[in-house]
Design a protein around this motif. Structure first.
Motif, PDB file in Angstrom:
ATOM      1  N   PHE A 317       0.832  -1.205   0.000  1.00  0.00           N
ATOM      2  CA  PHE A 317       0.000   0.000   0.000  1.00  0.00           C
ATOM      3  C   PHE A 317       0.864   1.251   0.000  1.00  0.00           C
ATOM      4  CE2 PHE A 317      -1.954   3.373   2.585  1.00  0.00           C
ATOM      5  CZ  PHE A 317      -3.030   3.690   1.772  1.00  0.00           C
ATOM      6  N   TRP A 318       1.842   1.286   0.895  1.00  0.00           N
ATOM      7  CA  TRP A 318       2.714   2.462   0.960  1.00  0.00           C
ATOM      8  C   TRP A 318       3.582   2.594  -0.291  1.00  0.00           C
ATOM      9  CZ3 TRP A 318       3.074   0.613   6.489  1.00  0.00           C
ATOM     10  CH2 TRP A 318       2.266   1.392   7.320  1.00  0.00           C
ATOM     11  N   SER A 319       3.986   1.489  -0.858  1.00  0.00           N
ATOM     12  CA  SER A 319       4.793   1.550  -2.080  1.00  0.00           C
ATOM     13  C   SER A 319       4.003   2.190  -3.220  1.00  0.00           C
ATOM     14  CB  SER A 319       5.256   0.150  -2.484  1.00  0.00           C
ATOM     15  OG  SER A 319       6.135  -0.390  -1.526  1.00  0.00           O
ATOM     16  N   TYR A 320       2.717   1.883  -3.287  1.00  0.00           N
ATOM     17  CA  TYR A 320       1.862   2.505  -4.298  1.00  0.00           C
ATOM     18  C   TYR A 320       1.851   4.026  -4.134  1.00  0.00           C
ATOM     19  CZ  TYR A 320      -2.493   4.413  -6.152  1.00  0.00           C
ATOM     20  OH  TYR A 320      -3.426   5.216  -6.756  1.00  0.00           O
ATOM     21  N   LEU A 321       1.711   4.494  -2.898  1.00  0.00           N
ATOM     22  CA  LEU A 321       1.696   5.933  -2.647  1.00  0.00           C
ATOM     23  C   LEU A 321       3.050   6.561  -2.966  1.00  0.00           C
ATOM     24  CD1 LEU A 321      -0.264   6.090   0.747  1.00  0.00           C
ATOM     25  CD2 LEU A 321      -1.142   6.456  -1.561  1.00  0.00           C
ATOM     26  N   ILE A 322       4.117   5.872  -2.625  1.00  0.00           N
ATOM     27  CA  ILE A 322       5.456   6.390  -2.884  1.00  0.00           C
ATOM     28  C   ILE A 322       5.717   6.481  -4.384  1.00  0.00           C
ATOM     29  CG2 ILE A 322       7.920   5.878  -2.668  1.00  0.00           C
ATOM     30  CD1 ILE A 322       7.247   4.610   0.048  1.00  0.00           C
ATOM     31  N   ILE A 323       5.358   5.437  -5.113  1.00  0.00           N
ATOM     32  CA  ILE A 323       5.567   5.436  -6.570  1.00  0.00           C
ATOM     33  C   ILE A 323       4.782   6.575  -7.216  1.00  0.00           C
ATOM     34  CG2 ILE A 323       5.123   4.149  -8.692  1.00  0.00           C
ATOM     35  CD1 ILE A 323       5.723   1.588  -7.065  1.00  0.00           C
ATOM     36  N   LYS A 324       3.572   6.799  -6.727  1.00  0.00           N
ATOM     37  CA  LYS A 324       2.760   7.885  -7.279  1.00  0.00           C
ATOM     38  C   LYS A 324       3.423   9.239  -7.022  1.00  0.00           C
ATOM     39  CE  LYS A 324      -1.289   8.937  -5.434  1.00  0.00           C
ATOM     40  NZ  LYS A 324      -2.738   8.912  -5.090  1.00  0.00           N
ATOM     41  N   ALA A 325       3.956   9.424  -5.804  1.00  0.00           N
ATOM     42  CA  ALA A 325       4.632  10.681  -5.489  1.00  0.00           C
ATOM     43  C   ALA A 325       5.925  10.821  -6.281  1.00  0.00           C
ATOM     44  CB  ALA A 325       4.925  10.750  -3.992  1.00  0.00           C
ATOM     45  N   ALA A 326       6.656   9.722  -6.435  1.00  0.00           N
ATOM     46  CA  ALA A 326       7.905   9.775  -7.191  1.00  0.00           C
ATOM     47  C   ALA A 326       7.643  10.104  -8.667  1.00  0.00           C
ATOM     48  CB  ALA A 326       8.641   8.443  -7.069  1.00  0.00           C
ATOM     49  N   TYR A 327       6.562   9.567  -9.205  1.00  0.00           N
ATOM     50  CA  TYR A 327       6.196   9.871 -10.597  1.00  0.00           C
ATOM     51  C   TYR A 327       5.912  11.361 -10.763  1.00  0.00           C
ATOM     52  CZ  TYR A 327       3.446  10.145 -14.868  1.00  0.00           C
ATOM     53  OH  TYR A 327       2.966  10.504 -16.100  1.00  0.00           O
ATOM     54  N   LYS A 328       5.203  11.933  -9.784  1.00  0.00           N
ATOM     55  CA  LYS A 328       4.933  13.378  -9.842  1.00  0.00           C
ATOM     56  C   LYS A 328       6.236  14.165  -9.750  1.00  0.00           C
ATOM     57  CE  LYS A 328       0.307  13.173  -7.777  1.00  0.00           C
ATOM     58  NZ  LYS A 328      -0.526  13.564  -6.601  1.00  0.00           N
ATOM     59  N   ALA A 329       7.150  13.679  -8.905  1.00  0.00           N
ATOM     60  CA  ALA A 329       8.426  14.372  -8.734  1.00  0.00           C
ATOM     61  C   ALA A 329       9.215  14.395 -10.037  1.00  0.00           C
ATOM     62  CB  ALA A 329       9.240  13.695  -7.641  1.00  0.00           C
ATOM     63  N   ILE A 330       9.225  13.267 -10.729  1.00  0.00           N
ATOM     64  CA  ILE A 330       9.985  13.173 -11.974  1.00  0.00           C
ATOM     65  C   ILE A 330       9.304  13.953 -13.096  1.00  0.00           C
ATOM     66  CG2 ILE A 330      10.781  11.587 -13.775  1.00  0.00           C
ATOM     67  CD1 ILE A 330      11.075   9.472 -11.543  1.00  0.00           C
ATOM     68  N   SER A 331       7.978  13.845 -13.198  1.00  0.00           N
ATOM     69  CA  SER A 331       7.249  14.485 -14.296  1.00  0.00           C
ATOM     70  C   SER A 331       7.160  15.996 -14.140  1.00  0.00           C
ATOM     71  CB  SER A 331       5.839  13.895 -14.404  1.00  0.00           C
ATOM     72  OG  SER A 331       5.103  14.133 -13.217  1.00  0.00           O
ATOM     73  N   LYS A 332       7.108  16.476 -12.886  1.00  0.00           N
ATOM     74  CA  LYS A 332       6.970  17.917 -12.656  1.00  0.00           C
ATOM     75  C   LYS A 332       8.272  18.581 -12.244  1.00  0.00           C
ATOM     76  CE  LYS A 332       2.075  17.614 -11.396  1.00  0.00           C
ATOM     77  NZ  LYS A 332       1.061  17.944 -10.385  1.00  0.00           N
ATOM     78  N   GLY A 333       9.297  17.789 -12.046  1.00  0.00           N
ATOM     79  CA  GLY A 333      10.586  18.367 -11.695  1.00  0.00           C
ATOM     80  C   GLY A 333      10.781  18.587 -10.220  1.00  0.00           C
ATOM     81  N   LYS A 334       9.747  18.321  -9.418  1.00  0.00           N
ATOM     82  CA  LYS A 334       9.883  18.419  -7.968  1.00  0.00           C
ATOM     83  C   LYS A 334       8.813  17.568  -7.331  1.00  0.00           C
ATOM     84  CE  LYS A 334       6.942  22.528  -7.368  1.00  0.00           C
ATOM     85  NZ  LYS A 334       6.892  23.876  -6.781  1.00  0.00           N
ATOM     86  N   VAL A 335       9.013  17.273  -6.080  1.00  0.00           N
ATOM     87  CA  VAL A 335       8.063  16.432  -5.365  1.00  0.00           C
ATOM     88  C   VAL A 335       6.763  17.180  -5.191  1.00  0.00           C
ATOM     89  CG1 VAL A 335       7.589  15.253  -3.200  1.00  0.00           C
ATOM     90  CG2 VAL A 335       9.867  15.182  -4.177  1.00  0.00           C
ATOM     91  N   ALA A 336       5.668  16.512  -5.543  1.00  0.00           N
ATOM     92  CA  ALA A 336       4.357  17.151  -5.452  1.00  0.00           C
ATOM     93  C   ALA A 336       3.850  17.153  -4.030  1.00  0.00           C
ATOM     94  CB  ALA A 336       3.369  16.416  -6.354  1.00  0.00           C
ATOM     95  N   THR A 382       4.500  10.554   0.302  1.00  0.00           N
ATOM     96  CA  THR A 382       3.202  10.052   0.705  1.00  0.00           C
ATOM     97  C   THR A 382       3.304   8.875   1.633  1.00  0.00           C
ATOM     98  OG1 THR A 382       3.181   8.759  -1.321  1.00  0.00           O
ATOM     99  CG2 THR A 382       1.942  10.787  -1.333  1.00  0.00           C
ATOM    100  N   CYS A 383       4.468   8.460   1.945  1.00  0.00           N
ATOM    101  CA  CYS A 383       4.601   7.342   2.874  1.00  0.00           C
ATOM    102  C   CYS A 383       4.892   7.855   4.259  1.00  0.00           C
ATOM    103  CB  CYS A 383       5.714   6.412   2.455  1.00  0.00           C
ATOM    104  SG  CYS A 383       6.003   5.145   3.670  1.00  0.00           S
ATOM    105  N   SER A 384       4.078   7.525   5.201  1.00  0.00           N
ATOM    106  CA  SER A 384       4.345   7.893   6.578  1.00  0.00           C
ATOM    107  C   SER A 384       4.959   6.756   7.324  1.00  0.00           C
ATOM    108  CB  SER A 384       3.042   8.272   7.256  1.00  0.00           C
ATOM    109  OG  SER A 384       2.269   7.134   7.421  1.00  0.00           O
ATOM    110  N   GLU A 385       5.330   5.720   6.678  1.00  0.00           N
ATOM    111  CA  GLU A 385       5.834   4.473   7.275  1.00  0.00           C
ATOM    112  C   GLU A 385       7.029   4.767   8.144  1.00  0.00           C
ATOM    113  OE1 GLU A 385       6.318   0.832   8.239  1.00  0.00           O
ATOM    114  OE2 GLU A 385       7.908   1.939   7.366  1.00  0.00           O
ATOM    115  N   GLU A 386       7.136   4.091   9.540  1.00  0.00           N
ATOM    116  CA  GLU A 386       8.156   4.347  10.489  1.00  0.00           C
ATOM    117  C   GLU A 386       8.951   3.160  10.823  1.00  0.00           C
ATOM    118  OE1 GLU A 386       5.642   5.542  13.290  1.00  0.00           O
ATOM    119  OE2 GLU A 386       5.757   7.456  12.765  1.00  0.00           O
TER     120      GLU A 386
END
Length: 387
Positions: A317-336, A382-386
């Motif tokens: 579940f957290w990996s899905y959120l992380i991948i989505k955030a990483a995709y935004k970071a790469i596509s927009k040039g910064k972390v969304a 997007t991952c709050s994992e500790e």
């Protein structure tokens, strides 16, 4: 009560065939994990929490101020007795019908009232300074315990050959370093479970609380059944990504955007490789297959593996959120912006003071009304994992 305890500690559930609790009693020659050892975790969890308070006040806060971290919280909403009464006594999220009624009563447009409620909710959120201090504490602890775990494990045979986790099981003596490692980790997660109710609230509170329960249960369960060797591998593997995540959050709060983005993407790689790659191929493989080959089957193993699989589901579940955030970071040039942000914002928030619907009773504005704040994790992490 004696009957209930006897039923709960049934040896046929907890231990392999032909092994009894008497066989695992500590002697002068060898010490074994004892259930009563776990009581140490409660006073130690309280001590860890007190150390955290002192650390955040006397170490993290001065560091934050030295790094020019913003000390003030979200902008406060304009004082309004009517809206305040609705907010405190009725609802913090008024529906469309109530918004229209308040609009007529106050002679404000609906969007201005929505903005007021959004700002009023936000002003109860913590400041960036508070979030930085929390992240710095977690970063410091994770860095310490991960370093300790690596130094301990590199001297053990089961780090290089997981079949060594089951060599001689369950008659594996408890080493002092392993005992310390386990109790400190358990105490920390107990402190997290209790402090979560007073810490920064996030949208994934329920998932994080589930994660803490699973983690505490796994540590306790593996200690009681002397599955500590594989337990140390699991603990150290999980701490690796958390160190990078907390560093990324601190960089974000310091407004070092490029460093924050780089650390977040590093965290994403470490998290996915460790949780979706190494964890199932290394940890689950040895507990599901190598353990069964070495010891056969007994009920406690099924419970242990179910808990480990639940942890893997959370990883996915957290990996899905992380991948989505990483995709935004790469596509927009910064972390969304993080979808779980604890500061609400909206593109329509240009004003802090609501506008009148009619020109003759116009109210002046004084700045931006929205706070595009970051949550306690990452602006995009997007991952709050500790763990």
């Amino acid at each position: 009560m004696a009957g209930i305890l006897a039923w709960f500690w049934n040896e046929r559930f907890w231990l392999p065939h032909n092994v009894t609790w008497a066989d695992l009693q500590s002697t002068e020659e060898a010490a074994f994990p004892q259930a009563e050892d776990l009581y140490l975790a409660f006073p130690l969890a309280f001590c860890i929490f007190m150390i955290r308070l002192l650390f955040e006040r006397f170490i993290a806060k001065p560091c934050a101020l030295g790094l020019k971290v913003q000390a003030n919280g979200p902008q406060k909403a304009q004082p309004n007795a009517i809206l305040e009464k609705v907010f405190t006594a009725i609802t913090k999220h008024p529906d469309e019908k109530r918004l229209e009624g308040l609009s007529k009563q106050l002679d404000w447009d609906v969007r201005s009232i929505q903005r007021w409620f959004r700002q009023r909710r936000n002003q109860e959120k913590p400041s960036t300074l508070t979030k930085f201090c929390e992240s710095m504490w977690r970063f410091t602890f994770y860095l310490y315990i991960f370093t300790y775990g690596v130094r301990f494990l590199k001297k053990t045979p089961w780090l290089w050959n997981t079949r060594q986790c089951w060599n001689g099981y369950p008659y594996q003596p408890l080493m002092p370093d392993l005992h310390y490692y386990y109790i400190v980790e358990l105490s920390f997660y107990w402190s997290l479970m209790f402090s979560q109710f007073i810490d920064i609230k996030r949208k994934d509170f329920g998932i994080m609380f589930t994660h803490h329960i699973v983690t505490v249960t796994l540590i306790t369960f593996s200690y009681v059944t002397n599955l500590t060797r594989v337990g140390t591998l699991t603990l150290c593997l999980h701490d690796a990504a958390d160190v990078v995540l907390e560093a990324a959050k601190m960089a974000n709060y310091c407004k070092c955007q490029k460093l924050s983005d780089l650390l977040f993407l590093t965290f994403a790689v470490v998290f996915i490789v460790s949780r979706l790659g190494i964890y199932p191929l290394w940890i689950l493989n040895t507990t599901l297959f190598e353990l069964y080959e070495a010891l056969g089957n007994f009920p406690a193993l099924w419970v242990f593996n179910v808990l480990l699989v639940i942890l893997q589901i959370l990883h996915c579940f957290w990996s899905y959120l992380i991948i989505k955030a990483a995709y935004k970071a790469i596509s927009k040039g910064k972390v969304a912006k993080d979808d779980r942000s604890d500061i609400e914002s909206s593109s329509d928030e240009e004003e802090t003071v609501p506008r009148s619907k009619t020109p003759h009773s116009a109210i002046t504005t004084n700045g931006t009304g929205g706070v595009n704040g970051t949550n306690g994790y990452l602006t995009g992490g997007t991952c709050s994992e500790e763990h």
